[in-house]
Enzyme design. Structure first.
Site, mmCIF file in Angstrom:
data_model
loop_
_atom_site.group_PDB
_atom_site.id
_atom_site.type_symbol
_atom_site.label_atom_id
_atom_site.label_comp_id
_atom_site.label_asym_id
_atom_site.label_seq_id
_atom_site.Cartn_x
_atom_site.Cartn_y
_atom_site.Cartn_z
ATOM 1 N N CYS A 82 0.847 -1.177 -0.093
ATOM 2 C CA CYS A 82 0.124 -0.156 0.042
ATOM 3 C C CYS A 82 1.048 1.234 0.114
ATOM 4 O O CYS A 82 2.095 1.123 -0.515
ATOM 5 C CB CYS A 82 -0.795 -0.140 1.053
ATOM 6 S SG CYS A 82 -0.086 -0.084 2.662
ATOM 7 N N LYS A 83 0.436 2.253 0.671
ATOM 8 C CA LYS A 83 1.272 3.561 0.632
ATOM 9 C C LYS A 83 2.557 3.304 1.648
ATOM 10 O O LYS A 83 3.697 3.541 1.189
ATOM 11 C CB LYS A 83 0.494 4.761 1.124
ATOM 12 C CG LYS A 83 1.202 6.108 1.011
ATOM 13 C CD LYS A 83 0.169 7.223 1.439
ATOM 14 C CE LYS A 83 0.984 8.379 1.610
ATOM 15 N NZ LYS A 83 2.042 8.847 0.813
#
Length: 115
Positions: A82-83
């Protein structure tokens, strides 16, 4: 002494089996990607702003997140990012509970982009 050694080995085995499977995203190799499936669990908007080559996008926030994996072979390892690593850790835990083999990519897209 034998009992102690046996107990020690059982404890070590349990700890080893219960550890989460995760690696820094910067250690992900092309060989890993070729053998598994790379999944970006960020939102489509985040994904469209940049993502790893060959990553499929399945949004963690979708109500049917887990259902979207039903057509994916459970024998393939899912490499999730993800981020920064929070959503992919949660996704990894959920998918592992459903029988998938997962690896959470620590540091996420931000760490990969910095490297």
């Amino acid at each position: 002494m034998k009992r102690f050694l046996l107990l020690f080995l059982l404890i070590i085995g349990q700890v080893g089996c219960s550890q989460k499977k995760e690696i820094p995203i910067t250690e992900l190799s092309q060989k890993d990607i070729d053998k598994g499936i790379l999944v970006d669990v960020r939102t489509p908007e985040e994904y469209n702003m940049g993502h790893l080559d060959s990553a499929m996008n399945i949004n963690w926030f979708d109500e049917d997140f887990a259902k979207q994996f039903e057509s994916i072979d459970k024998n393939k390892t899912l490499y999730l990012y993800c981020k920064m690593g929070g959503r992919s850790a949660k996704a990894s835990e959920l998918l592992e509970s459903k029988g998938y083999k997962t690896v959470n990519l620590l540091g996420g897209y931000d760490a990969w982009k910095e490297n």
